[in-house]
Design a protein around this motif. Structure first.
Motif, PDB file in Angstrom:
ATOM      1  N   TRP A 183      13.941  -9.021  -1.374  1.00 14.23           N
ATOM      2  CA  TRP A 183      12.712  -8.947  -2.157  1.00 14.23           C
ATOM      3  C   TRP A 183      11.923  -7.661  -1.935  1.00 14.23           C
ATOM      4  CZ3 TRP A 183      12.321 -11.939  -6.135  1.00 14.23           C
ATOM      5  CH2 TRP A 183      13.072 -13.115  -6.149  1.00 14.23           C
ATOM      6  N   ASN A 184      12.516  -6.688  -1.274  1.00 17.78           N
ATOM      7  CA  ASN A 184      11.821  -5.424  -1.035  1.00 17.78           C
ATOM      8  C   ASN A 184      12.370  -4.353  -1.977  1.00 17.78           C
ATOM      9  OD1 ASN A 184      11.128  -2.802   0.076  1.00 17.78           O
ATOM     10  ND2 ASN A 184      10.352  -3.931   1.836  1.00 17.78           N
ATOM     11  N   PRO A 185      11.610  -4.002  -3.006  1.00 17.20           N
ATOM     12  CA  PRO A 185      12.124  -3.054  -3.998  1.00 17.20           C
ATOM     13  C   PRO A 185      12.360  -1.653  -3.444  1.00 17.20           C
ATOM     14  CG  PRO A 185       9.801  -3.497  -4.376  1.00 17.20           C
ATOM     15  CD  PRO A 185      10.257  -4.441  -3.310  1.00 17.20           C
ATOM     16  N   PHE A 186      11.659  -1.283  -2.379  1.00 23.42           N
ATOM     17  CA  PHE A 186      11.847   0.064  -1.824  1.00 23.42           C
ATOM     18  C   PHE A 186      13.154   0.182  -1.050  1.00 23.42           C
ATOM     19  CE2 PHE A 186       7.316  -0.555  -2.416  1.00 23.42           C
ATOM     20  CZ  PHE A 186       7.080   0.483  -3.307  1.00 23.42           C
ATOM     21  N   ILE A 187      13.606  -0.921  -0.493  1.00 18.36           N
ATOM     22  CA  ILE A 187      14.915  -0.928   0.163  1.00 18.36           C
ATOM     23  C   ILE A 187      16.006  -1.028  -0.889  1.00 18.36           C
ATOM     24  CG2 ILE A 187      16.447  -2.217   1.704  1.00 18.36           C
ATOM     25  CD1 ILE A 187      13.929  -3.027   3.285  1.00 18.36           C
ATOM     26  N   LEU A 188      15.823  -1.912  -1.861  1.00 20.21           N
ATOM     27  CA  LEU A 188      16.843  -2.137  -2.881  1.00 20.21           C
ATOM     28  C   LEU A 188      16.980  -0.979  -3.861  1.00 20.21           C
ATOM     29  CD1 LEU A 188      16.329  -5.907  -3.702  1.00 20.21           C
ATOM     30  CD2 LEU A 188      18.047  -4.834  -2.221  1.00 20.21           C
ATOM     31  N   ALA A 189      16.037  -0.064  -3.842  1.00 20.02           N
ATOM     32  CA  ALA A 189      16.115   1.084  -4.747  1.00 20.02           C
ATOM     33  C   ALA A 189      17.320   1.977  -4.416  1.00 20.02           C
ATOM     34  CB  ALA A 189      14.830   1.907  -4.677  1.00 20.02           C
ATOM     35  N   TYR A 190      17.865   1.809  -3.242  1.00 18.90           N
ATOM     36  CA  TYR A 190      18.998   2.621  -2.811  1.00 18.90           C
ATOM     37  C   TYR A 190      20.278   1.801  -2.879  1.00 18.90           C
ATOM     38  CZ  TYR A 190      15.414   5.810  -1.265  1.00 18.90           C
ATOM     39  OH  TYR A 190      14.344   6.652  -1.247  1.00 18.90           O
ATOM     40  N   ASP A 191      21.247   2.301  -3.623  1.00 22.22           N
ATOM     41  CA  ASP A 191      22.511   1.591  -3.798  1.00 22.22           C
ATOM     42  C   ASP A 191      23.170   1.272  -2.463  1.00 22.22           C
ATOM     43  OD1 ASP A 191      22.285   1.546  -6.530  1.00 22.22           O
ATOM     44  OD2 ASP A 191      23.566   3.286  -6.864  1.00 22.22           O
TER      45      ASP A 191
ATOM     46  N   THR B 278       0.833  -1.188   0.000  1.00 18.82           N
ATOM     47  CA  THR B 278       0.000   0.000   0.000  1.00 18.82           C
ATOM     48  C   THR B 278       0.875   1.247   0.000  1.00 18.82           C
ATOM     49  OG1 THR B 278      -0.069   0.129   2.411  1.00 18.82           O
ATOM     50  CG2 THR B 278      -1.767  -1.224   1.339  1.00 18.82           C
ATOM     51  N   LEU B 279       0.271   2.358  -0.277  1.00 20.39           N
ATOM     52  CA  LEU B 279       0.982   3.631  -0.238  1.00 20.39           C
ATOM     53  C   LEU B 279       1.538   3.882   1.166  1.00 20.39           C
ATOM     54  CD1 LEU B 279       1.874   6.263  -1.563  1.00 20.39           C
ATOM     55  CD2 LEU B 279      -0.387   7.205  -1.016  1.00 20.39           C
ATOM     56  N   GLU B 280       0.764   3.545   2.184  1.00 20.73           N
ATOM     57  CA  GLU B 280       1.207   3.731   3.567  1.00 20.73           C
ATOM     58  C   GLU B 280       2.461   2.900   3.867  1.00 20.73           C
ATOM     59  OE1 GLU B 280      -2.059   2.936   2.850  1.00 20.73           O
ATOM     60  OE2 GLU B 280      -2.854   4.963   3.098  1.00 20.73           O
ATOM     61  N   THR B 281       2.484   1.673   3.377  1.00 20.33           N
ATOM     62  CA  THR B 281       3.635   0.804   3.594  1.00 20.33           C
ATOM     63  C   THR B 281       4.864   1.367   2.890  1.00 20.33           C
ATOM     64  OG1 THR B 281       2.110  -1.063   3.587  1.00 20.33           O
ATOM     65  CG2 THR B 281       4.431  -1.584   3.487  1.00 20.33           C
ATOM     66  N   GLN B 282       4.675   1.845   1.683  1.00 20.68           N
ATOM     67  CA  GLN B 282       5.783   2.427   0.931  1.00 20.68           C
ATOM     68  C   GLN B 282       6.319   3.663   1.654  1.00 20.68           C
ATOM     69  OE1 GLN B 282       4.239   3.138  -3.002  1.00 20.68           O
ATOM     70  NE2 GLN B 282       3.660   0.996  -3.257  1.00 20.68           N
ATOM     71  N   GLN B 283       5.416   4.498   2.134  1.00 22.09           N
ATOM     72  CA  GLN B 283       5.832   5.698   2.852  1.00 22.09           C
ATOM     73  C   GLN B 283       6.549   5.342   4.152  1.00 22.09           C
ATOM     74  OE1 GLN B 283       2.001   7.656   3.071  1.00 22.09           O
ATOM     75  NE2 GLN B 283       2.461   8.941   1.294  1.00 22.09           N
ATOM     76  N   ASP B 284       6.051   4.321   4.850  1.00 20.76           N
ATOM     77  CA  ASP B 284       6.681   3.880   6.089  1.00 20.76           C
ATOM     78  C   ASP B 284       8.085   3.356   5.816  1.00 20.76           C
ATOM     79  OD1 ASP B 284       6.423   3.443   8.993  1.00 20.76           O
ATOM     80  OD2 ASP B 284       6.555   1.314   8.465  1.00 20.76           O
ATOM     81  N   THR B 285       8.237   2.599   4.745  1.00 16.33           N
ATOM     82  CA  THR B 285       9.553   2.080   4.369  1.00 16.33           C
ATOM     83  C   THR B 285      10.514   3.238   4.117  1.00 16.33           C
ATOM     84  OG1 THR B 285       8.527   0.135   3.356  1.00 16.33           O
ATOM     85  CG2 THR B 285      10.808   0.600   2.757  1.00 16.33           C
ATOM     86  N   CYS B 286      10.085   4.196   3.326  1.00 16.29           N
ATOM     87  CA  CYS B 286      10.949   5.333   3.003  1.00 16.29           C
ATOM     88  C   CYS B 286      11.264   6.173   4.246  1.00 16.29           C
ATOM     89  CB  CYS B 286      10.306   6.196   1.924  1.00 16.29           C
ATOM     90  SG  CYS B 286      10.209   5.349   0.332  1.00 16.29           S
ATOM     91  N   LEU B 287      10.292   6.313   5.119  1.00 19.29           N
ATOM     92  CA  LEU B 287      10.487   7.085   6.346  1.00 19.29           C
ATOM     93  C   LEU B 287      11.538   6.435   7.248  1.00 19.29           C
ATOM     94  CD1 LEU B 287       9.517   9.357   8.309  1.00 19.29           C
ATOM     95  CD2 LEU B 287       7.894   7.677   9.199  1.00 19.29           C
ATOM     96  N   HIS B 288      11.497   5.117   7.342  1.00 12.98           N
ATOM     97  CA  HIS B 288      12.393   4.391   8.239  1.00 12.98           C
ATOM     98  C   HIS B 288      13.705   3.949   7.584  1.00 12.98           C
ATOM     99  CE1 HIS B 288       8.652   4.006  10.559  1.00 12.98           C
ATOM    100  NE2 HIS B 288       9.474   3.924  11.600  1.00 12.98           N
ATOM    101  N   LEU B 289      13.851   4.186   6.302  1.00 14.07           N
ATOM    102  CA  LEU B 289      15.009   3.675   5.581  1.00 14.07           C
ATOM    103  C   LEU B 289      16.360   4.113   6.168  1.00 14.07           C
ATOM    104  CD1 LEU B 289      15.781   1.787   3.311  1.00 14.07           C
ATOM    105  CD2 LEU B 289      15.819   3.756   1.787  1.00 14.07           C
ATOM    106  N   PRO B 290      16.554   5.377   6.530  1.00 14.76           N
ATOM    107  CA  PRO B 290      17.862   5.740   7.109  1.00 14.76           C
ATOM    108  C   PRO B 290      18.187   4.950   8.384  1.00 14.76           C
ATOM    109  CG  PRO B 290      16.690   7.709   6.433  1.00 14.76           C
ATOM    110  CD  PRO B 290      15.708   6.565   6.312  1.00 14.76           C
ATOM    111  N   ARG B 291      17.209   4.789   9.258  1.00 15.62           N
ATOM    112  CA  ARG B 291      17.432   4.000  10.480  1.00 15.62           C
ATOM    113  C   ARG B 291      17.667   2.531  10.147  1.00 15.62           C
ATOM    114  NH1 ARG B 291      12.598   4.421  13.986  1.00 15.62           N
ATOM    115  NH2 ARG B 291      13.546   2.642  14.998  1.00 15.62           N
TER     116      ARG B 291
END
Length: 129
Positions: A76-84, A27-40
């Motif tokens: 298998w998480n494209p939102f995490i793997l999107a970052y080199d 969902t959009l919420e999940t994608q946003q949560d992933t991006c929000l928490h990605l630095p941590r």
């Protein structure tokens, strides 16, 4: 080091739960949560790598018996793997799991799984240093 491992174990459980949620819904919420928490998350992954590189395979599987599940969820998480940077640290973690001279079937299976997961990652992750 022991204190660091206790904190890492606690964080490990938190991120394992997060990854399960992230992988179950797109969902959009999940994608946003992933991006929000990605630095941590990337910081956690970097600390995980630092711990893994100091352990032998039996210690890794003793302390983190679900490490394969955690790394697979990342693979298998494209939102995490999107970052080199995430890809690079993930490859480092996977490399720590490979045992040059497996002593038992468990280590051989882990080697095989690790190579399979790493081969499915984008080529840019393998070429980064």
């Amino acid at each position: 080091m022991a204190q660091d491992l206790v904190a890492l174990s606690s964080d490990y459980r938190f991120w394992m739960q997060k990854l399960s949620v992230w992988n179950q819904a797109s969902t959009l919420e999940t994608q946003q949560d992933t991006c929000l928490h990605l630095p941590r998350f990337q910081e956690f992954l970097r600390r995980m790598y630092e711990a893994l590189k100091e352990m032998d395979s039996s210690t890794v599987t003793e302390r983190f018996p679900t490490i394969g599940q955690l790394l697979a969820k990342i693979c298998w998480n494209p939102f995490i793997l999107a970052y080199d940077e995430s890809q690079k640290i993930l490859i480092w973690c996977l490399c720590c799991l490979i045992n040059k001279d497996p002593q038992n079937s468990g280590e051989s299976k882990l080697n095989s799984w690790t190579r399979t997961e790493a081969s499915g990652l984008p080529r840019s992750a393998e070429q980064s240093d």
